[in-house]
Structure formats: structure tokens, C-alpha cells
Design a protein around this motif. Structure first.
Motif, short mmCIF file in Angstrom:
data_model
loop_
_atom_site.label_atom_id
_atom_site.label_comp_id
_atom_site.label_asym_id
_atom_site.label_seq_id
_atom_site.Cartn_x
_atom_site.Cartn_y
_atom_site.Cartn_z
N LEU A 23 0.84 -1.21 0.00
CA LEU A 23 0.00 0.00 0.00
C LEU A 23 0.87 1.26 0.00
O LEU A 23 0.66 2.18 -0.79
CB LEU A 23 -0.93 -0.01 1.23
N TYR A 35 -7.98 3.00 1.42
CA TYR A 35 -7.62 2.42 2.72
C TYR A 35 -8.31 3.20 3.82
O TYR A 35 -8.64 4.38 3.65
CB TYR A 35 -6.09 2.43 2.92
N LEU A 36 -8.53 2.57 4.95
CA LEU A 36 -9.17 3.26 6.07
C LEU A 36 -8.43 3.08 7.38
O LEU A 36 -8.24 4.02 8.12
CB LEU A 36 -10.63 2.78 6.23
N CYS A 37 -8.00 1.86 7.69
CA CYS A 37 -7.35 1.70 8.99
C CYS A 37 -5.86 1.99 8.92
O CYS A 37 -5.23 2.33 9.91
CB CYS A 37 -7.60 0.32 9.59
N TYR A 38 -5.26 1.93 7.74
CA TYR A 38 -3.83 2.24 7.60
C TYR A 38 -3.62 3.74 7.77
O TYR A 38 -4.51 4.55 7.45
CB TYR A 38 -3.35 1.80 6.21
N GLY A 46 -4.40 -3.89 9.42
CA GLY A 46 -5.06 -4.95 8.67
C GLY A 46 -6.47 -5.25 9.12
O GLY A 46 -6.91 -6.40 9.05
N ALA A 47 -7.19 -4.23 9.58
CA ALA A 47 -8.52 -4.50 10.15
C ALA A 47 -9.65 -4.23 9.17
O ALA A 47 -10.63 -4.95 9.15
CB ALA A 47 -8.71 -3.66 11.40
N CYS A 48 -9.54 -3.19 8.35
CA CYS A 48 -10.71 -2.80 7.56
C CYS A 48 -10.81 -3.58 6.24
O CYS A 48 -11.87 -3.73 5.69
CB CYS A 48 -10.69 -1.30 7.28
N ARG A 49 -9.69 -4.02 5.74
CA ARG A 49 -9.55 -4.77 4.49
C ARG A 49 -9.99 -3.98 3.26
O ARG A 49 -10.23 -4.53 2.19
CB ARG A 49 -10.29 -6.12 4.57
N MET A 50 -10.07 -2.67 3.41
CA MET A 50 -10.44 -1.84 2.26
C MET A 50 -9.32 -1.82 1.22
O MET A 50 -9.54 -1.54 0.05
CB MET A 50 -10.73 -0.41 2.76
N CYS A 51 -8.11 -2.12 1.65
CA CYS A 51 -6.94 -1.97 0.76
C CYS A 51 -6.61 -3.27 0.03
O CYS A 51 -5.49 -3.41 -0.46
CB CYS A 51 -5.75 -1.49 1.58
N ALA A 63 -4.67 -7.93 2.10
CA ALA A 63 -4.67 -6.49 2.41
C ALA A 63 -3.28 -5.94 2.05
O ALA A 63 -2.27 -6.48 2.49
CB ALA A 63 -4.94 -6.28 3.90
N CYS A 65 -1.85 -3.30 2.91
CA CYS A 65 -1.10 -2.63 3.99
C CYS A 65 -0.30 -3.62 4.82
O CYS A 65 0.66 -3.24 5.47
CB CYS A 65 -2.04 -1.82 4.88
FE1 FES Z 1 -7.30 -1.34 6.55
FE2 FES Z 1 -5.31 -2.14 4.93
S1 FES Z 1 -6.08 -0.18 5.23
S2 FES Z 1 -6.66 -3.35 6.13
#
Ligand code: FES
Length: 912
Positions: A23, A35-38, A46-51, A63, A65
Motif C-alpha cells: 500500500l 484504505y481506512l485503517c492504515y 489490517g482491520a478494515c480490508r479496504m486496501c 490487504a 497494507c
Molecule cells: Fe485497513 Fe489495509 S487499510 S486493512
């Protein structure tokens, strides 16, 4: 391992460093992956998995990130499967977030009063979120172009808002539990004020120790707000205000020199300050003062017109009238009796013109920056290392293995500089604190030494003696890189450990342990503010510290060196450009006749020979008539905190007081002439921070009235008085002259300063300044070790009691509660007054008795505890929460200026 590797992202070849994640590598190459949690600079979560992305030859959709880069890796970020996966993830996320309008393509067309044909509740609109238009969730939803068939309903959590804390608000209904706030607090700030909570099986965010941030050990740095991707965490002030512009400038509150993005609304108000992530000085961090303390620029009471006292009252006049008055009233003092004090918030350009004005127009060296109450902080650095300034970058502290902190409340006074210290401590670095007070860093200390007041220099000498006796010194470094090692070694015979123990009250085994820890855990760095060290001992103290750094080879390399901690934001710059009673620009000594001749010729006026009076001399000089006319640029904590004596009372004796200021205050009340000055937010100019970094201030807002920068006001007065060489058209003109005359600024121009500024000196146009001094590249002279003599504590410490008042972010050991007073939350708890058992016996006080400790400024009631290490030393420890609430409730235009320091003070203790 190779230094670089190559991977392919969406068909583009990307070069990056091993250890990076996919990422970040994509972002660095300008390829957007949602991305959201990064968050850059923090560990991947590695929580939101948006990436999620597709990696050719790999399994599933990892993910990005948490996926490390690999040479030859082929990554696709926009395959139909990946996009569909992200949409599914987002739909789950917003199933608990108001989103009725988020997913609508008409969001920008509908007004708040419109009735939506999709029957969306108006409350779902983003205009009801304080972070409307600065929300990363909204940006991500839009990027994903969610279909219109996304369900409009969501699970409203109906959680109450947390709005009781000062400055800060939390709405958990908008939280997506990305954990950035918890992680930045823990990982970056090394605090744990926020944590993950679970309520009714649902993950949430909350405070660590209680219901209030005031109780949780929060620094009120605002880092959690800055990283929050939604409207869950916000600044209370101007919560709903929208920015129309953003300007990056430098915070004027302390010498860290945090680069801040200032958001400005349509009404020309600074509504938010967000620390600049790319800036090397602060790396995206700020503190209470920088995050929540810049509101003074918007104050309604700001001075807009010049004021001249007529018939006892200040009356508005034109600039022409004001300048005529100032010139005619100053003229008699060109023969003597004049002094000029600048503000640490002044720019280098203001300071330079001020000293030139004092010297060439008023014929005096009586010029100083008003925060310069501890000039000894840098004198020994000049003598021994060649520059009166710190040696290393702030964030180099991150990698230190040992950090010695001498009498400095870094967490409050230079907050961001404490961040790498705390982080290093977490990574196992030894932190040795020498301080009578309990401060935040004593909580991180592997060793906390509380010497008798005034014995700090003896303690440092004792550490040096141990290092030499036990052969822990860096022989090679001293032999090859230093001069004077023999003189130092010969002088240490005086520091017999029994004698040191007797003087300092620190057992010899503790002195030995500290010396060994410092010498054996390199690289080691030294931070010192000397806040409780008496003036008589300070130079010996700094001499000892420089010797200590040199003896252990901790100069001229990364994560080592010396960090003098000034109280004022631009005190380093003031000294650099000659705003000092004994130094001309570039630290050229006033006492040197050749130097005076050179500057006299350059400026077209003779430079007065006699060393001037500094800020510490001002009160006595007014009292005995040596100063009759005082010219003051800006308010300063020094004027009211007692550090230079009864300054405000002395002002009554002046014949003339001219004040440049931004808002009315106690000083303008007494002034004969008040000239309206611009704040840092309204002017161009430069500040130089504690790591010699020259940074550019950029005007964020326009003036309200007729305010002008101090340098221009001084030029006008100079010209009125016939002074020559005051025809600058801009601050850049002034800076050009500074860089021509002060060799430490040679080769530096505004155009070179960018986001990160530049650390002086600059060898040539090809180099980016000097992050670390004394590396012995080039022609630099060798550092010189100095012989030391055992300085006795001043005799005044032998009688009476002294109060060492400390302050902590959090104190787990003692119960506290938060009570409301006039709507504001206050922390209440029983104070502990530490007394030595011999003092307690003399006062008839027993352990646990209720006592009152009274200083010249306050009375503290608490329970006596007979744990003070030395007779004469009384100690109490307050909470940072008190400071936060007081600053929040203050009606002062600049409450951050009024945060009380923690000096050693005379105290009387009696049974309550
Ligand atoms: Fe959240 Fe990668 S930005 S899992």
C-alpha cells in the motif's frame, strides 16, 4: 539485502525499499488504493480490508497494507473482483454509519432543506457531520461508486456523545473502529489515553482509565483527531466551520517549531490547526498549545490601531501621529537609558531589525529576547563545540539507547520532543532523569535522580569521574576528535564520590549506575532545560554535560548529542541573528573591536562597545535608573512568572514604555504608546527551531486593521529618527541581509526552505543543511573538553524550604474524581506534600497530617508524607488536567502563555 527492489503495480514499475508494504509503495508512486485503517507512519493494522489487492501468483485478496513488497511482485489494484470485494466491505461498514446521502450521486446537488425522493432522513446527510467534506470514509465511498441499490437503512447505535472534556468531542455513532486513534496514542505518542472497548458485544473506542480524558493520561495533543477518518473525533472549537483555504506555517508556542496546516474559513479566521505529516520537525505531531492554542489570532480584542496615551488614557491615532510621538519621545534616550525586549514569537527578521535598531539608532546593546532567562543553556556549547545551538535532530532521539534528561519538563514545555524520548524508552532505551520534580518523563525513567537543589553540576562531574575511573570513556574518540581531554581528566580529582554524595544527597552507587548506563548504552543523547538549576550553577552544568557527551563519544553521530531546551519558540533564531546583549549576528562577540568595526561599516553606524543589559538585568536596571525607556515587542510569560523578578511593578518607574502587541494585556495597560503588531499567522518570516532548522512562516490570514509586522514598525521608527539601512521592502529583503552578515545562515534563502526548512549551517547550495554538527567533516575545529571545578550549591539553599512542584499526565496510584464547576470538568483528588522527616519534625508535622504549603503565588493543601529525599526539599505533584481545564476556561487572549512553569520556589509549610 539490496537497498531497493522493483515491483509492478497496475502495470507501472515501482521502485521501493525492502520492508515497505504494498500500500505504501503504491501511495509513494502516486497510485491510489483505498484504505481506512492504515495511516502513514504507523504500523499496519489490517482491520478494515479496504486496501485489498490482487497479487499475481498469490492466493486470495490480501490487504496491501500488511503485504510486504517483494522483488518482481506483480500487483493489480483495480480488477473487477477486487473492486466488488471492496464494495462489499464498504456496504458492511456503512451498515452502522449514517450514509443515506453518502451513496447518492446527487449529494452535491441537494440542499439541506430538500426532500429526498428516496425518503432518506435528513439526519443522514453529511452536513450533519462535523467532518463533512474532510471525511475519508465519504471519499472512499465515492471512489467505490456504490450502486444505488445499496440499502439506505443502517443500524443507528444511539450512543451518547462525549462532550464533557475540554477541547475534544467524541461521537461513537460515526466511528468505524479503524483503531487509528488508539494506535496513534499508543504507538506514536507512547500514551494510552484511548483504548478499544467492548460494549454489548460491539467493539468501540473509549478512554483508558475512566470516563473522562482528563483522568486518562491524555496529553490533549489532538493526534487522535488528526488521524480519525470520520467525524467521530473532532475539535470542539469551530467544529462546524468549513475551511476555504489551508496554509502551512510554524507554531509560535515552543522551540520544536511544529509545522502546522492552518485551516481558514470564509471570515478570515484560523479555525483549525493540523500538524504537517511531511514536516521533519514534528512528523505530524503537535501538542495542546499548537493544536488548541492558536485561537489568539482570532481574538475579538485584537489591537487594530496605534494608541497613544493622552491625559492618562490610550487614544487611537494614525500611524503617522504614532510614529512622530514615538520618535520624539525616544530621541532623548539615544544618549542612554533605553532597552529593547523582543518576543520569542518574533521572527528572525523582527529580531534582526530590532537589534540593528537598538545598536545603530539607539546606540545601545541593551537588546534581548524576553524568554532568554537561561542564557547559560548554550554558552558552553559555543565555547566547546563551536556553535551555541543543539547538535542533533529531534527525531534522532527515537534511536537513542540512553537519554539523559536534566531538569526539563519536556512533555509540557517542548512537548513533541518528548515523543521520541518516550518511544525510545518503550524500545528499551535507558532514560535517566535528573530533577527534583516528578514529571512525565520520570515515569519513563530507568533512573530518577533527585539531587539537592543547586548540586546538579557536582552530580554530572561525579558521573564523569566514574566514567574515567572505570575506563568507560571513548578513548579513541577523545584522542582523535577532541582537545583538552587531559585538562578535564586532571580536573576530576575534585569529584571524589564521597564528596559528590555529600553535596548531592545521591548515594554513590546511584551515581555510578547512572554513569555506567550513560557510557555503556550508546548512542546516548542529553536533553537539558535547567528549569530548576540555579543561575550560578548552570554554566558548570552545561560544561559538564558537553564533557559527558564528548567523553563517551556521543557527539557528531546519529541519535546522540546535546539538546538545549529553550523556553521560547524562536529563541534560537533571536540569538542567531544577534538579538542578544553580547553577540552580533552570527554570534560575533560585541566585545571584539574588529567585529564592531566590521558591523559598524556594514550598517553605517558605530556599534556601542559596552555589553548590553539582558532580560535578566532589566528589573534591577529600571529600579536603579539605568533604564528609563523600555521598548517591548509582544507579551511574554517571563513578564509575569517571576523569573526576572517583579517586572510589572518595576514598569511603573519608567519614563517611557512603548509596546508592540497583538491584543490588550497588562503591559499595554501601562504603555505610553501601543503599536498594533501582526501575529505569526499574518506574516512572512522565519523561525529557527531547537535543532537549528530555519522554517518559513506563511501568512494565513490578513490583518484585521492596521497591524504591521514588528520589523516594519521598527524600520518606520528608525527612519523617523534618521536611521539608515532600514529600507527593506519585505521580510525576504531582511533575511537576505541576515544571510549575508551571519555566516551560519550563509547560502540559505526563502526559496530553499520548502516544507522542511533547512538546518544551519549550509555548506553549499548542493547540501541540505547540517542535521548533525561536529561530524568533523570539512574544516570544523575539534570540540574542546573543558576542565571542571566542583561548584558548590549556592548558600541560599542551606536554609529554609524549597518547593519542587511536578506535574504528571496521569497518576494511577491515587484516586481522583472529575467534578463540574460552572459547567467545566475539574479533577479533584487529595494532594500529597512530600517533606523530609527532619523538616517535618522541626515543624511538628507527622506523616498523614493535613498541611498547607504556601509560596509567593499559591497555597497547596494536602496530606504530609515524609518521603522527601533531602532536608529543605518539599515536593508536590499536580496533574496536567488542571492545566488543560484552566487553559480551556481562560478568557485571556493567549491562555497558553499563562500556563505556569514549574520552577523551584521558596515555600513555607504549616499544619493546616
Ligand atoms: Fe485497513 Fe489495509 S487499510 S486493512
Amino acid at each position: 539485502m539490496p537497498d531497493e527492489l522493483t515491483l509492478t503495480i497496475d502495470g507501472t514499475e515501482v521502485r521501493t525499499t525492502p520492508g515497505n508494504n504494498v500500500l505504501q509503495a503504491a501511495m509513494d508512486a502516486g497510485i491510489y488504493v483505498p484504505y481506512l485503517c492504515y495511516y502513514p507512519g504507523m504500523k499496519a493494522f489490517g482491520a478494515c480490508r479496504m486496501c485489498v489487492v490482487n497479487v499475481e501468483g498469490g492466493r486470495g485478496a490480501p490487504a496491501s497494507c500488511t503485504t510486504p513488497v517483494a522483488d518482481g511482485m506483480v500487483v493489480n489494484t483495480q480488477t473487477p473482483e477486487i473492486v466488488a470485494l471492496r464494495r462489499g466491505i464498504m456496504e458492511m461498514l456503512i451498515s452502522e454509519h449514517p450514509h443515506g446521502c453518502l451513496t447518492c450521486h446527487r449529494i452535491d446537488l441537494c440542499g439541506p432543506a430538500d426532500i429526498c425522493q428516496r425518503h432518506v432522513s435528513v439526519n443522514d446527510r453529511c452536513v450533519t457531520c462535523p467532518k463533512n467534506d474532510r471525511c475519508e470514509l465519504k471519499d472512499t465511498v465515492r471512489h467505490l461508486e456504490l450502486d444505488m441499490d445499496t440499502p439506505l437503512t443502517y443500524n443507528n447505535r444511539r450512543l451518547p456523545l462525549a462532550v464533557d472534556d475540554p477541547f475534544w468531542e467524541m461521537d461513537m455513532n460515526l466511528c468505524i473502529v479503524c483503531g487509528r486513534c488508539v494506535r496513534v496514542c499508543d504507538e506514536v505518542r507512547a500514551d494510552n489515553a484511548l483504548t478499544f472497548l467492548e460494549r454489548a458485544g460491539r467493539s468501540l473506542i473509549g478512554t483508558s482509565h475512566g470516563v473522562s480524558l482528563l483522568e486518562s493520561g491524555c496529553e490533549f495533543c489532538g493526534a487522535c483527531i488528526d488521524v480519525c477518518p470520520t467525524g467521530a473525533l473532532v475539535e470542539r472549537e469551530h467544529k462546524w466551520d468549513k475551511a476555504v483555504r489551508t496554509i502551512t506555517s510554524v507554531c509560535p508556542h515552543c522551540p520544536v517549531g511544529c509545522s502546522m496546516k492552518l485551516e481558514i474559513n470564509r471570515r478570515n479566521r484560523v479555525i483549525r490547526a493540523i500538524p504537517e505529516r511531511r514536516a521533519e520537525a514534528n512528523r505530524g505531531q503537535a501538542c495542546l498549545k499548537g493544536k488548541f492554542g492558536l485561537g489568539f489570532v482570532n481574538d475579538r480584542k485584537r489591537l487594530k490601531k496605534p494608541l497613544v496615551r493622552q491625559n492618562g488614557e490610550l487614544a487611537e491615532v494614525s500611524w503617522e501621529q504614532a510614529l512622530e510621538t514615538v520618535a520624539s519621545r525616544l530621541r532623548p534616550y539615544r544618549a542612554g537609558g533605553y532597552a529593547l525586549l523582543t518576543s520569542p514569537k518574533c521572527t528572525n527578521e523582527d529580531h534582526y531589525v530590532a537589534q540593528k535598531f537598538a545598536r545603530t539608532v539607539m546606540s545601545t546593546n541593551n537588546v534581548d529576547v524576553s524568554s532568554n532567562v537561561r542564557p547559560e543553556l548554550v554558552k558552553a556549547l559555543g565555547r566547546m563545540l563551536g556553535q551555541e545551538a543543539g547538535t542533533n535532530p529531534i527525531w534522532g532521539l527515537d534511536g537513542a539507547k540512553c537519554i539523559l534528561v536534566v531538569s526539563s519538563n519536556v512533555t509540557e514545555e517542548q512537548n513533541v520532543a518528548a515523543v521520541p524520548v518516550k518511544r525510545a524508552s518503550r524500545e528499551g532505551a535507558k532514560v535517566i532523569v535528573i530533577d527534583q520534580r516528578e514529571t512525565e518523563l520520570t515515569r519513563y525513567a530507568s533512573q530518577w535522580l533527585r539531587p539537592k537543589p543547586g548540586s546538579e553540576a557536582a552530580l554530572i562531574g561525579g558521573m564523569l569521574r566514574v566514567i574515567m575511573d572505570e575506563s568507560l570513556d571513548d578513548h579513541e574518540f577523545m584522542a582523535d576528535r577532541c582537545e583538552g581531554a587531559k585538562d578535564l581528566k586532571n580536573s576530576l580529582w575534585e569529584f571524589d564520590l564521597l564528596r559528590v554524595e555529600r553535596l548531592t544527597g545521591i548515594p554513590r552507587d546511584e551515581v555510578q549506575a547512572a554513569a555506567r548506563a550513560f557510557a555503556e548504552n550508546g548512542p546516548a543523547a542529553i536533553l537539558y532545560g535547567l528549569e530548576t538549576v540555579p543561575a550560578e550553577v548552570r554554566d558548570a552544568c552545561v560544561t559538564g554535560l558537553v564533557n559527558l557527551a564528548l567523553a563517551t563519544g556521543n557527539v557528531g553521530k546519529e541519535s546522540s548529542g546535546l539538546y538545549p531546551l529553550f523556553p521560547g519558540a524562536n529563541e534560537q533564531g533571536a540569538k542567531d541573528v544577534g538579538c542578544s546583549p553580547d553577540r552580533l549576528p552570527g554570534y560575533r562577540p560585541v566585545e571584539d573591536a574588529d567585529v564592531r568595526t566590521v558591523f559598524g561599516e556594514l550598517w553605517g553606524a558605530a556599534i556601542p562597545e559596552a555589553e548590553g543589559l539582558g532580560v535578566r538585568d532589566v528589573v534591577a536596571a529600571i529600579e536603579d535608573g539605568r533604564i528609563k525607556a523600555l521598548h517591548v515587542l509582544g507579551d511574554s510569560a517571563t513578564f509575569t512568572n517571576g523569573q526576572i523578578g517583579e517586572f510589572m511593578a518595576a514598569l511603573e518607574k519608567l519614563e517611557l514604555l512603548i509596546v508592540h502587541d497583538t491584543a490588550p494585556n497588562d503591559l499595554t495597560e501601562l504603555a505610553h504608546v501601543v503599536l498594533p503588531a501582526t501575529t505569526f499567522a499574518e506574516k512572512n518570516g522565519t523561525y529557527t527551531n531547537m535543532e537549528r532548522r530555519v522554517q518559513l512562516l506563511r501568512p494565513a490570514i490578513g490583518p484585521r486593521g492596521e497591524e504591521e509586522p514588528d520589523w516594519r514598525i521598527l524600520c518606520w521608527i528608525a527612519r523617523e529618527l534618521g536611521g539608515e539601512g532600514f529600507d527593506y521592502e519585505s521580510s525576504e529583503d531582511v533575511f537576505r541581509e541576515i544571510s549575508e552578515l551571519a555566516d551560519i545562515y550563509a547560502g540559505i534563502g526563502y526559496a530553499d526552505l520548502g516544507v522542511n526548512g533547512l538546518q544551519w549551517p549550509r555548506a553549499d547550495a548542493e547540501t541540505n543543511g547540517t542535521p548533525i554538527t561536529n561530524t568533523q567533516s570539512g574544516e570544523q575545529a575539534k570540540p574542546r573538553m573543558e576542565a571542571m571545578s566542583l561548584v558548590q550549591p549556592p548558600p541560599r539553599f542551606e536554609a529554609g524550604l524549597y518547593l519542587a512542584k511536578g506535574r504528571l499526565l496521569h497518576d494511577n496510584d491515587r484516586p481522583m474524581t472529575v467534578v463540574k464547576n460552572n459547567g467545566s470538568p475539574y479533577v479533584e483528588r487529595e494532594e500529597i506534600v512530600e517533606l523530609h522527616e527532619s523538616d517535618a519534625a522541626a515543624l511538628g508535622i507527622s506523616d498523614g497530617d493535613s498541611v498547607v504549603a504556601t509560596t509567593s503565588s499559591e497555597s497547596i493543601r494536602g496530606a504530609a508524607r515524609l518521603t522527601s529525599p533531602h532536608p529543605g526539599l518539599v515536593a508536590v505533584t499536580g496533574l496536567f488536567a488542571d492545566v488543560v481545564t484552566a487553559a480551556h476556561d481562560s478568557t485571556d487572549p493567549d491562555p497558553m502563555l499563562k500556563i505556569p512553569g514549574l520552577p523551584l520556589e521558596r515555600v513555607e509549610v504549616a499544619k493546616a
